[in-house]
Design a protein around this motif. Structure first.
Motif, PDB file in Angstrom:
ATOM      1  N   MET A   1       2.080  47.145  62.480  1.00 14.30           N
ATOM      2  CA  MET A   1       1.338  47.436  61.254  1.00 14.30           C
ATOM      3  C   MET A   1       2.299  47.574  60.082  1.00 14.30           C
ATOM      4  N   GLN A   2       2.191  46.679  59.157  1.00  9.52           N
ATOM      5  CA  GLN A   2       3.078  46.709  58.005  1.00  9.52           C
ATOM      6  C   GLN A   2       2.467  47.463  56.838  1.00  9.52           C
ATOM      7  N   CYS A  93      -8.476  51.000  69.707  1.00 10.76           N
ATOM      8  CA  CYS A  93      -7.432  50.907  70.724  1.00 10.76           C
ATOM      9  C   CYS A  93      -7.249  52.286  71.350  1.00 10.76           C
ATOM     10  N   ALA A  97      -1.601  52.648  73.617  1.00 12.32           N
ATOM     11  CA  ALA A  97      -1.370  51.297  73.113  1.00 12.32           C
ATOM     12  C   ALA A  97      -0.808  51.307  71.702  1.00 12.32           C
ATOM     13  N   ILE A  98      -1.372  52.136  70.826  1.00 14.27           N
ATOM     14  CA  ILE A  98      -0.866  52.169  69.451  1.00 14.27           C
ATOM     15  C   ILE A  98       0.524  52.806  69.409  1.00 14.27           C
ATOM     16  N   HIS A 100       2.811  52.426  71.709  1.00 13.49           N
ATOM     17  CA  HIS A 100       3.715  51.338  72.097  1.00 13.49           C
ATOM     18  C   HIS A 100       3.912  50.339  70.964  1.00 13.49           C
ATOM     19  N   ASP A 101       2.829  49.930  70.345  1.00 16.18           N
ATOM     20  CA  ASP A 101       2.914  48.864  69.347  1.00 16.18           C
ATOM     21  C   ASP A 101       3.552  49.332  68.049  1.00 16.18           C
ATOM     22  N   GLU A 102       3.278  50.562  67.665  1.00 20.44           N
ATOM     23  CA  GLU A 102       3.705  51.046  66.352  1.00 20.44           C
ATOM     24  C   GLU A 102       5.097  51.663  66.372  1.00 20.44           C
ATOM     25  N   PRO A 105       8.903  49.417  69.609  1.00 21.87           N
ATOM     26  CA  PRO A 105       9.754  48.226  69.469  1.00 21.87           C
ATOM     27  C   PRO A 105      11.124  48.564  68.878  1.00 21.87           C
ATOM     28  N   SER A 109      13.515  53.783  75.092  1.00 20.18           N
ATOM     29  CA  SER A 109      12.408  54.587  75.602  1.00 20.18           C
ATOM     30  C   SER A 109      12.883  55.440  76.770  1.00 20.18           C
ATOM     31  N   HIS A 184       2.286  52.229  79.589  1.00 16.43           N
ATOM     32  CA  HIS A 184       2.465  51.575  78.292  1.00 16.43           C
ATOM     33  C   HIS A 184       3.850  51.816  77.698  1.00 16.43           C
ATOM     34  N   TYR A 185       4.679  52.659  78.342  1.00 17.68           N
ATOM     35  CA  TYR A 185       5.880  53.150  77.668  1.00 17.68           C
ATOM     36  C   TYR A 185       7.152  52.425  78.068  1.00 17.68           C
TER      37      TYR A 185
END
Length: 477
Positions: A1-2, A93, A97-98, A100-102, A105, A109, A184-185
């Motif tokens: 999410m930018q 979601c 999940a959020i 991991h995605d937000e 990256p 971890s 998810h991690y």
């Protein structure tokens, strides 16, 4: 999410969800949330962040429509907000999940998992990294913990550095994702504290629990590390096929990280740790209980293996301040000490009462239990619960929380527990709720008594009601 978004959390007062709300706010998003009931410490956290809690659940909470909805794992079909999200096709979601995605990256971890001890161990690990970062800023941690770490005054932190420390919850993720959150991690390194049968509402048996942890172990890359407790055959089974190095910790003479010379001095615990047979450190922790020494050793082992200096580990553990609702002293009134502890499983209750015996020797110990967790509300651990509570001098049980939601043949019968305890010579009572408990026991409490209130929920605000009743009795005496 930018770009900044409006993100709404259904079930925002859960420990992980409230923390996520704060993390998303730090990322620049506008965050709202809803729940049925708010209670400390997470309601206090959200209030401090000025994140509104909308009560109760209502379609109006989703108007105007948010850009994204995060659905808490306690939310199921039939919830009015969830039904509106599905009907209106609002993007949604899960929390995991959020996260991991937000946030993950490009990060390292570091995950702490296990049936018991993960909140405290994650808090210890975060404080170790924080202390180490004073000399080496690249070690400053981001973290997400399932409780408020008292050294930080929060359950989360987001930095731009690489280390991201996560409490890995084995509970399911969402109504549409019944796998554990921790899958998810994708850990680069992992602590595995204990593996026991728990969460009887979602796991059929111990084999199912072990399968979940084996899948987590299977996510650790070959370059990674696992630090695993040596005192559990279940843990041994879960790590035996790992593709990375596995370092055991505990009291076994053959373990890579071995505790020796463990001694308790009231609420202070001291011990020595060896690493692969060589001296590593003499540690002290301002907390009681062998289980907390084990938790600290696990955190020390993971940190040391990731390059954190030994001196920082020693200093951090010596200044560790615990976690809210983990052996937390809520009040001392009229000479009576009231302790709050997050109790969810007979093993956790046993270790809590053992630690209190060490901290308060020769004091009369009361255990006041609300069977509230999805495990304690079931009869699968009835005998184990009796054995754990038998460590107290007096026991009081409340009625099973929302007992009607548990099938009759699976439901805990607290009267059986009370009868068994009385048969062992431990005076025990079954009372309906917090108000009845306060009325019954406040007149019986003596100076020097220690009252352990055991619940993973609000327990009718007994944490405030009991000290108030003690104070009122003392003032009129």
């Amino acid at each position: 999410m930018q770009n900044s978004k409006h993100i709404h959390l259904i079930g925002i007062c859960g420990t992980a969800m409230a923390s996520l709300a704060g993390m998303l706010q730090l990322q620049g998003h506008r965050v709202t949330g809803s729940d049925t009931a708010a209670y400390p410490p997470m309601s206090d956290l959200l209030a401090s962040l000025k994140i509104p809690i909308r009560e109760p659940f209502s379609v109006s909470n989703l108007k105007p429509a948010p850009d994204l909805v995060v659905v808490g794992n306690a939310i199921s079909r039939g919830n009015v907000e969830l039904e509106h999200v599905l009907d209106a096709r609002i993007p949604f979601c899960s929390m995991a999940a959020i996260l991991h995605d937000e946030f993950l990256p490009g990060r390292e971890s570091l995950v702490v998992a296990g049936t018991h001890g993960k909140t405290t161990t994650t808090s210890m690990l975060a404080w170790i990294y924080e202390v180490a970062s004073r000399q080496n800023p690249v070690l400053a941690p981001s973290f997400l913990i399932g409780g408020v770490a008292e050294n930080f005054g929060t359950s989360f932190m987001v930095r731009q550095t690489r280390p991201f420390l996560l409490e890995g919850d084995e509970y399911d993720t969402a109504f549409f994702d019944k796998g554990p959150k921790f899958l998810h991690y994708f850990p680069d390194a992992l602590i595995l504290t204990h593996v026991e049968f728990d969460h009887a509402d979602i796991y059929a048996d111990l084999a199912a629990v072990k399968t979940a942890f084996k899948r987590l172990v299977n996510l650790v890359p070959g370059r990674g590390r696992i630090v695993a407790f040596d005192g559990s055959e279940n843990v041994s089974e879960c790590v035996e096929k790992a593709f990375c190095s596995v370092e055991r910790y505990g009291f076994d003479p053959l373990s890579h990280w071995r505790l020796t010379d463990l001694r308790h001095e009231g609420s202070l615990t001291r011990w020595t740790v060896t690493r692969a047979g060589a001296p590593f450190a003499d540690l002290r922790l301002p907390m009681a209980g062998a289980h907390n020494a084990l938790n600290a050793t696990a955190a020390a082992a993971l940190a040391a293996g990731q390059g954190v200096p030994t001196e920082a580990i020693i200093d951090a553990l010596a200044t560790f301040k615990s976690v809210k609702r983990r052996l937390e002293v809520r009040s001392v009134v009229g000479g009576v000490t009231v302790i709050d502890d997050f109790a969810h499983h007979p093993t956790a209750i046993r270790e809590t009462l053992r630690a209190l015996r060490e901290s308060y020797p020769d004091r009369r110990l009361w255990a006041v239990l609300e069977p509230r967790s999805n495990t304690l509300r079931r009869n699968v651990f009835e005998l184990d619960l009796v054995d754990s509570l038998a460590l107290a001098d007096r026991v009081v049980l409340a009625s099973v929380f929302k007992s009607e939601s548990i099938p009759a043949d699976e439901r805990l019968h607290p009267e059986h527990v009370v009868t068994a305890l009385n048969a062992r010579g431990i005076p025990s009572l079954l009372l309906a709720d917090a108000d009845a408990i306060v009325e019954a026991i406040a007149p019986q409490l003596h100076e020097g008594d220690v009252v352990a209130i055991l619940s993973n929920g609000g327990f009718g605000n007994i944490y405030q009601k009991l000290p108030t009743a003690i104070a009122a009795r003392t003032s009129t005496a």
